[in-house]
Design a protein around this motif. Structure first.
Motif, PDB file in Angstrom:
ATOM      1  N   VAL A  47       0.841  -1.187   0.000  1.00 36.81           N
ATOM      2  CA  VAL A  47       0.000   0.000   0.000  1.00 36.81           C
ATOM      3  C   VAL A  47       0.881   1.243   0.000  1.00 36.81           C
ATOM      4  N   MET A  48       0.327   2.331  -0.543  1.00 33.82           N
ATOM      5  CA  MET A  48       1.058   3.590  -0.617  1.00 33.82           C
ATOM      6  C   MET A  48       0.104   4.735  -0.317  1.00 33.82           C
ATOM      7  N   TYR A  49       0.609   5.753   0.369  1.00 31.82           N
ATOM      8  CA  TYR A  49      -0.184   6.923   0.749  1.00 31.82           C
ATOM      9  C   TYR A  49       0.587   8.172   0.366  1.00 31.82           C
ATOM     10  N   GLN A  50      -0.122   9.162  -0.183  1.00 34.48           N
ATOM     11  CA  GLN A  50       0.517  10.431  -0.529  1.00 34.48           C
ATOM     12  C   GLN A  50      -0.357  11.597  -0.074  1.00 34.48           C
ATOM     13  N   LEU A  51       0.287  12.577   0.547  1.00 35.30           N
ATOM     14  CA  LEU A  51      -0.387  13.793   1.006  1.00 35.30           C
ATOM     15  C   LEU A  51       0.380  14.983   0.446  1.00 35.30           C
ATOM     16  N   ILE A  52      -0.323  15.911  -0.201  1.00 35.03           N
ATOM     17  CA  ILE A  52       0.322  17.093  -0.778  1.00 35.03           C
ATOM     18  C   ILE A  52      -0.421  18.342  -0.319  1.00 35.03           C
ATOM     19  N   ILE A  53       0.340  19.295   0.225  1.00 35.25           N
ATOM     20  CA  ILE A  53      -0.225  20.562   0.708  1.00 35.25           C
ATOM     21  C   ILE A  53       0.541  21.708   0.061  1.00 35.25           C
ATOM     22  N   ASN A  54      -0.180  22.677  -0.471  1.00 36.87           N
ATOM     23  CA  ASN A  54       0.452  23.904  -0.960  1.00 36.87           C
ATOM     24  C   ASN A  54      -0.491  25.061  -0.661  1.00 36.87           C
ATOM     25  N   LYS A  55      -0.275  25.717   0.457  1.00 40.68           N
ATOM     26  CA  LYS A  55      -1.177  26.756   0.932  1.00 40.68           C
ATOM     27  C   LYS A  55      -0.429  28.075   1.120  1.00 40.68           C
ATOM     28  N   SER A  66       4.221  20.984   1.347  1.00 41.70           N
ATOM     29  CA  SER A  66       4.612  19.721   1.946  1.00 41.70           C
ATOM     30  C   SER A  66       4.191  18.560   1.060  1.00 41.70           C
ATOM     31  N   VAL A  67       5.076  17.586   0.925  1.00 45.80           N
ATOM     32  CA  VAL A  67       4.770  16.339   0.232  1.00 45.80           C
ATOM     33  C   VAL A  67       5.195  15.190   1.130  1.00 45.80           C
ATOM     34  N   THR A  68       4.287  14.263   1.372  1.00 50.61           N
ATOM     35  CA  THR A  68       4.592  13.079   2.172  1.00 50.61           C
ATOM     36  C   THR A  68       4.210  11.836   1.392  1.00 50.61           C
ATOM     37  N   ASN A  69       5.156  10.919   1.234  1.00 53.97           N
ATOM     38  CA  ASN A  69       4.912   9.621   0.628  1.00 53.97           C
ATOM     39  C   ASN A  69       5.252   8.540   1.642  1.00 53.97           C
ATOM     40  N   ALA A  70       4.368   7.590   1.828  1.00 56.34           N
ATOM     41  CA  ALA A  70       4.618   6.463   2.721  1.00 56.34           C
ATOM     42  C   ALA A  70       4.165   5.186   2.027  1.00 56.34           C
ATOM     43  N   ALA A  71       5.020   4.181   2.022  1.00 56.38           N
ATOM     44  CA  ALA A  71       4.689   2.907   1.380  1.00 56.38           C
ATOM     45  C   ALA A  71       5.104   1.767   2.287  1.00 56.38           C
ATOM     46  N   ALA A  72       4.286   0.729   2.330  1.00 55.38           N
ATOM     47  CA  ALA A  72       4.582  -0.464   3.126  1.00 55.38           C
ATOM     48  C   ALA A  72       4.194  -1.701   2.322  1.00 55.38           C
ATOM     49  N   ASP A  81       8.695   2.509   3.725  1.00 56.02           N
ATOM     50  CA  ASP A  81       9.455   3.526   3.001  1.00 56.02           C
ATOM     51  C   ASP A  81       8.746   4.864   3.192  1.00 56.02           C
ATOM     52  N   ILE A  82       9.405   5.830   3.828  1.00 53.55           N
ATOM     53  CA  ILE A  82       8.785   7.116   4.138  1.00 53.55           C
ATOM     54  C   ILE A  82       9.660   8.251   3.624  1.00 53.55           C
ATOM     55  N   MET A  83       9.043   9.193   2.905  1.00 52.88           N
ATOM     56  CA  MET A  83       9.717  10.418   2.482  1.00 52.88           C
ATOM     57  C   MET A  83       8.771  11.574   2.772  1.00 52.88           C
ATOM     58  N   THR A  84       9.254  12.588   3.475  1.00 53.03           N
ATOM     59  CA  THR A  84       8.400  13.735   3.765  1.00 53.03           C
ATOM     60  C   THR A  84       9.222  15.010   3.732  1.00 53.03           C
ATOM     61  N   GLN A  85       8.601  16.089   3.309  1.00 53.42           N
ATOM     62  CA  GLN A  85       9.262  17.388   3.287  1.00 53.42           C
ATOM     63  C   GLN A  85       8.258  18.465   3.691  1.00 53.42           C
ATOM     64  N   ALA A  86       8.774  19.525   4.302  1.00 59.72           N
ATOM     65  CA  ALA A  86       7.947  20.656   4.721  1.00 59.72           C
ATOM     66  C   ALA A  86       8.733  21.934   4.493  1.00 59.72           C
ATOM     67  N   MET A 102      12.691  21.537   5.579  1.00 58.75           N
ATOM     68  CA  MET A 102      13.350  20.301   5.965  1.00 58.75           C
ATOM     69  C   MET A 102      12.778  19.132   5.184  1.00 58.75           C
ATOM     70  N   GLN A 103      13.582  18.058   5.121  1.00 58.36           N
ATOM     71  CA  GLN A 103      13.152  16.821   4.481  1.00 58.36           C
ATOM     72  C   GLN A 103      13.630  15.642   5.309  1.00 58.36           C
ATOM     73  N   TYR A 104      12.799  14.593   5.370  1.00 56.74           N
ATOM     74  CA  TYR A 104      13.181  13.374   6.083  1.00 56.74           C
ATOM     75  C   TYR A 104      13.120  12.179   5.148  1.00 56.74           C
ATOM     76  N   THR A 105      14.176  11.365   5.157  1.00 58.68           N
ATOM     77  CA  THR A 105      14.182  10.064   4.505  1.00 58.68           C
ATOM     78  C   THR A 105      14.864   9.081   5.452  1.00 58.68           C
ATOM     79  N   PRO A 106      14.571   7.786   5.345  1.00 59.75           N
ATOM     80  CA  PRO A 106      15.215   6.815   6.236  1.00 59.75           C
ATOM     81  C   PRO A 106      16.734   6.779   6.084  1.00 59.75           C
ATOM     82  N   VAL A 107      17.260   7.090   4.892  1.00 61.38           N
ATOM     83  CA  VAL A 107      18.701   7.024   4.645  1.00 61.38           C
ATOM     84  C   VAL A 107      19.429   8.208   5.261  1.00 61.38           C
ATOM     85  N   TYR A 108      18.901   9.442   5.047  1.00 66.75           N
ATOM     86  CA  TYR A 108      19.607  10.650   5.467  1.00 66.75           C
ATOM     87  C   TYR A 108      19.056  11.268   6.752  1.00 66.75           C
TER      88      TYR A 108
END
Length: 222
Positions: A47-55, A66-72, A81-86, A102-108
Protein backbone atom coordinates in the motif's frame (compact mmCIF):
# COMPACT_ATOMS: atom_id res chain seq x y z
CA UNK A 1 20.37 5.65 -17.20
CA UNK A 2 21.29 8.67 -15.05
CA UNK A 3 21.74 10.92 -18.09
CA UNK A 4 18.46 9.68 -19.58
CA UNK A 5 16.49 10.34 -16.40
CA UNK A 6 17.97 13.80 -15.89
CA UNK A 7 17.17 14.65 -19.54
CA UNK A 8 13.60 13.45 -19.06
CA UNK A 9 13.17 15.67 -16.01
CA UNK A 10 14.55 18.65 -17.91
CA UNK A 11 12.18 17.96 -20.81
CA UNK A 12 9.22 18.00 -18.43
CA UNK A 13 10.28 21.45 -17.23
CA UNK A 14 10.90 22.86 -20.69
CA UNK A 15 7.80 21.34 -22.33
CA UNK A 16 5.37 22.70 -19.99
CA UNK A 17 1.49 16.52 -9.66
CA UNK A 18 -2.35 17.25 -5.28
CA UNK A 19 -1.24 21.53 -5.23
CA UNK A 20 -1.04 18.46 -7.34
CA UNK A 21 -4.65 18.14 -8.13
CA UNK A 22 -5.89 21.70 -7.89
CA UNK A 23 -8.91 22.74 -9.90
CA UNK A 24 -8.66 26.51 -9.81
CA UNK A 25 -8.14 28.22 -13.15
CA UNK A 26 -6.11 31.32 -13.98
CA UNK A 27 -9.08 33.67 -13.70
CA UNK A 28 -9.67 33.12 -9.97
CA UNK A 29 -8.75 35.55 -7.26
CA UNK A 30 -5.06 35.83 -6.39
CA UNK A 31 -5.64 34.83 -2.77
CA UNK A 32 -7.44 31.57 -3.61
CA UNK A 33 -5.67 28.54 -2.17
CA UNK A 34 -5.42 25.16 -3.90
CA UNK A 35 -6.90 22.18 -2.02
CA UNK A 36 -5.03 19.53 -0.05
CA UNK A 37 -4.61 16.33 -2.05
CA UNK A 38 -4.68 12.87 -0.47
CA UNK A 39 -4.26 9.56 -2.25
CA UNK A 40 -4.16 5.89 -1.31
CA UNK A 41 -3.00 3.06 -3.55
CA UNK A 42 -3.28 -0.70 -2.95
CA UNK A 43 -1.37 -3.03 -5.21
CA UNK A 44 0.52 -6.24 -5.80
CA UNK A 45 3.45 -5.29 -3.54
CA UNK A 46 1.73 -3.27 -0.83
CA UNK A 47 0.00 0.00 0.00
CA UNK A 48 1.06 3.59 -0.62
CA UNK A 49 -0.18 6.92 0.75
CA UNK A 50 0.52 10.43 -0.53
CA UNK A 51 -0.39 13.79 1.01
CA UNK A 52 0.32 17.09 -0.78
CA UNK A 53 -0.23 20.56 0.71
CA UNK A 54 0.45 23.90 -0.96
CA UNK A 55 -1.18 26.76 0.93
CA UNK A 56 -0.61 30.50 1.23
CA UNK A 57 -0.82 32.47 4.46
CA UNK A 58 -3.37 35.26 4.23
CA UNK A 59 -1.60 37.89 6.35
CA UNK A 60 2.05 37.45 5.26
CA UNK A 61 3.63 36.90 1.81
CA UNK A 62 4.63 33.31 2.55
CA UNK A 63 3.20 29.86 1.99
CA UNK A 64 3.58 26.28 3.16
CA UNK A 65 4.46 23.37 0.89
CA UNK A 66 4.61 19.72 1.95
CA UNK A 67 4.77 16.34 0.23
CA UNK A 68 4.59 13.08 2.17
CA UNK A 69 4.91 9.62 0.63
CA UNK A 70 4.62 6.46 2.72
CA UNK A 71 4.69 2.91 1.38
CA UNK A 72 4.58 -0.46 3.13
CA UNK A 73 4.75 -3.95 1.65
CA UNK A 74 2.38 -6.78 2.50
CA UNK A 75 5.44 -8.57 3.97
CA UNK A 76 5.52 -7.36 7.56
CA UNK A 77 9.27 -7.85 7.96
CA UNK A 78 10.00 -5.18 5.33
CA UNK A 79 10.69 -1.66 6.64
CA UNK A 80 8.15 0.99 5.51
CA UNK A 81 9.46 3.53 3.00
CA UNK A 82 8.79 7.12 4.14
CA UNK A 83 9.72 10.42 2.48
CA UNK A 84 8.40 13.73 3.77
CA UNK A 85 9.26 17.39 3.29
CA UNK A 86 7.95 20.66 4.72
CA UNK A 87 8.86 24.10 3.35
CA UNK A 88 8.07 27.76 3.70
CA UNK A 89 7.62 29.29 0.24
CA UNK A 90 7.91 32.79 -1.19
CA UNK A 91 6.47 33.74 -4.58
CA UNK A 92 8.97 35.35 -6.94
CA UNK A 93 6.32 35.78 -9.61
CA UNK A 94 3.21 33.92 -10.72
CA UNK A 95 4.05 30.25 -11.17
CA UNK A 96 7.47 30.29 -9.49
CA UNK A 97 8.24 30.05 -5.76
CA UNK A 98 11.46 29.64 -3.83
CA UNK A 99 11.30 27.26 -0.88
CA UNK A 100 13.30 26.36 2.20
CA UNK A 101 12.63 23.87 4.97
CA UNK A 102 13.35 20.30 5.96
CA UNK A 103 13.15 16.82 4.48
CA UNK A 104 13.18 13.37 6.08
CA UNK A 105 14.18 10.06 4.50
CA UNK A 106 15.21 6.82 6.24
CA UNK A 107 18.70 7.02 4.65
CA UNK A 108 19.61 10.65 5.47
CA UNK A 109 17.30 11.42 8.39
CA UNK A 110 16.29 15.09 8.79
CA UNK A 111 18.08 17.62 6.60
CA UNK A 112 17.65 21.29 5.71
CA UNK A 113 16.71 21.78 2.07
CA UNK A 114 16.14 24.61 -0.41
CA UNK A 115 14.66 24.65 -3.88
CA UNK A 116 12.26 26.03 -6.46
CA UNK A 117 8.62 25.19 -7.17
CA UNK A 118 7.29 25.85 -10.67
CA UNK A 119 3.58 25.33 -11.32
CA UNK A 120 1.25 25.76 -14.26
CA UNK A 121 -2.47 25.15 -14.03
CA UNK A 122 -5.34 25.24 -16.50
CA UNK A 123 -8.86 23.75 -16.35
CA UNK A 124 -7.57 20.50 -17.92
CA UNK A 125 -3.88 20.34 -17.07
CA UNK A 126 -1.54 20.73 -14.11
CA UNK A 127 2.27 20.80 -14.27
CA UNK A 128 4.56 20.90 -11.25
CA UNK A 129 8.37 20.87 -11.17
CA UNK A 130 10.25 20.95 -7.86
CA UNK A 131 14.08 20.73 -7.96
CA UNK A 132 15.82 20.98 -4.58
CA UNK A 133 19.07 20.29 -2.74
CA UNK A 134 19.78 19.57 0.88
CA UNK A 135 22.23 21.80 2.73
CA UNK A 136 24.49 19.17 4.31
CA UNK A 137 28.21 18.80 3.54
CA UNK A 138 27.51 15.60 1.56
CA UNK A 139 24.58 17.25 -0.17
CA UNK A 140 22.03 15.32 -2.22
CA UNK A 141 19.90 16.74 -5.03
CA UNK A 142 16.41 15.75 -6.06
CA UNK A 143 13.99 16.71 -8.83
CA UNK A 144 10.26 16.05 -8.73
CA UNK A 145 8.00 16.52 -11.77
CA UNK A 146 4.28 15.93 -12.17
CA UNK A 147 1.79 16.28 -15.00
CA UNK A 148 -1.96 15.80 -14.61
CA UNK A 149 -4.38 15.74 -17.53
CA UNK A 150 -8.12 15.69 -16.82
CA UNK A 151 -10.33 16.47 -19.85
CA UNK A 152 -14.10 16.41 -19.41
CA UNK A 153 -16.08 13.38 -20.54
CA UNK A 154 -19.49 14.86 -19.72
CA UNK A 155 -21.02 17.25 -17.17
CA UNK A 156 -20.33 14.87 -14.26
CA UNK A 157 -17.21 12.87 -15.18
CA UNK A 158 -13.75 13.62 -16.43
CA UNK A 159 -10.85 11.44 -17.51
CA UNK A 160 -8.05 11.55 -14.94
CA UNK A 161 -4.39 10.79 -15.65
CA UNK A 162 -1.12 11.58 -13.90
CA UNK A 163 2.56 11.07 -14.56
CA UNK A 164 4.75 11.76 -11.53
CA UNK A 165 8.50 11.17 -11.37
CA UNK A 166 11.34 11.83 -8.95
CA UNK A 167 15.10 11.39 -9.32
CA UNK A 168 17.59 11.80 -6.49
CA UNK A 169 21.37 11.61 -6.67
CA UNK A 170 24.65 12.80 -5.10
CA UNK A 171 25.97 15.69 -7.25
CA UNK A 172 29.61 15.22 -6.21
CA UNK A 173 29.75 11.61 -7.41
CA UNK A 174 26.67 11.33 -9.63
CA UNK A 175 25.58 8.26 -7.64
CA UNK A 176 21.85 7.48 -7.69
CA UNK A 177 20.09 7.20 -4.34
CA UNK A 178 16.31 7.11 -4.97
CA UNK A 179 13.92 7.51 -7.88
CA UNK A 180 10.41 6.56 -8.92
CA UNK A 181 7.74 6.86 -11.59
CA UNK A 182 4.04 6.90 -10.67
CA UNK A 183 1.35 6.39 -13.32
CA UNK A 184 -2.38 6.92 -12.77
CA UNK A 185 -5.34 6.56 -15.14
CA UNK A 186 -9.04 6.55 -14.31
CA UNK A 187 -12.10 8.72 -13.79
CA UNK A 188 -12.75 11.89 -11.83
CA UNK A 189 -16.04 12.82 -10.17
CA UNK A 190 -16.24 16.15 -8.36
CA UNK A 191 -13.35 16.15 -5.82
CA UNK A 192 -12.67 12.41 -6.17
CA UNK A 193 -10.64 10.31 -8.62
CA UNK A 194 -10.10 6.55 -8.89
CA UNK A 195 -8.67 4.00 -11.29
CA UNK A 196 -5.59 1.96 -12.18
CA UNK A 197 -2.17 2.72 -10.68
CA UNK A 198 1.44 1.66 -10.99
CA UNK A 199 4.51 2.63 -8.97
CA UNK A 200 7.98 1.85 -10.32
CA UNK A 201 10.73 2.41 -7.74
CA UNK A 202 14.53 2.32 -7.79
CA UNK A 203 16.71 2.26 -4.66
CA UNK A 204 20.40 2.90 -3.97
CA UNK A 205 23.52 3.04 -6.17
CA UNK A 206 22.67 -0.26 -7.89
CA UNK A 207 19.12 0.99 -8.66
CA UNK A 208 17.38 -2.00 -7.12
CA UNK A 209 13.93 -2.12 -8.74
CA UNK A 210 10.57 -2.78 -7.04
CA UNK A 211 7.19 -2.44 -8.77
CA UNK A 212 3.65 -2.12 -7.46
CA UNK A 213 0.54 -2.44 -9.67
CA UNK A 214 -3.00 -1.91 -8.41
CA UNK A 215 -5.75 0.68 -7.91
CA UNK A 216 -5.92 4.16 -6.39
CA UNK A 217 -8.43 6.52 -4.83
CA UNK A 218 -7.71 10.23 -4.34
CA UNK A 219 -9.61 13.19 -2.96
CA UNK A 220 -9.27 16.95 -2.60
CA UNK A 221 -9.89 18.69 0.73
CA UNK A 222 -10.91 22.33 0.32
Amino acid sequence: MTKFFNSAMAALLISSTSIFAQVENDTEKPNSNPPISIETMAGSRGVMYQLIINKKFQSIPLGFFSVTNAAATWEKEMTPDIMTQAHLTYTLFKGLDISSGMQYTPVYGFRSVAGLIYSYVSPQMLIIVNPKVDLADDLAAESLALIEYRPKINDKLNFYSRLQGMYGFIPKSGIHNRSYIMLRAGLGYKEFAFGAASNIDWYGPIKHNENNFGVFVSALLF
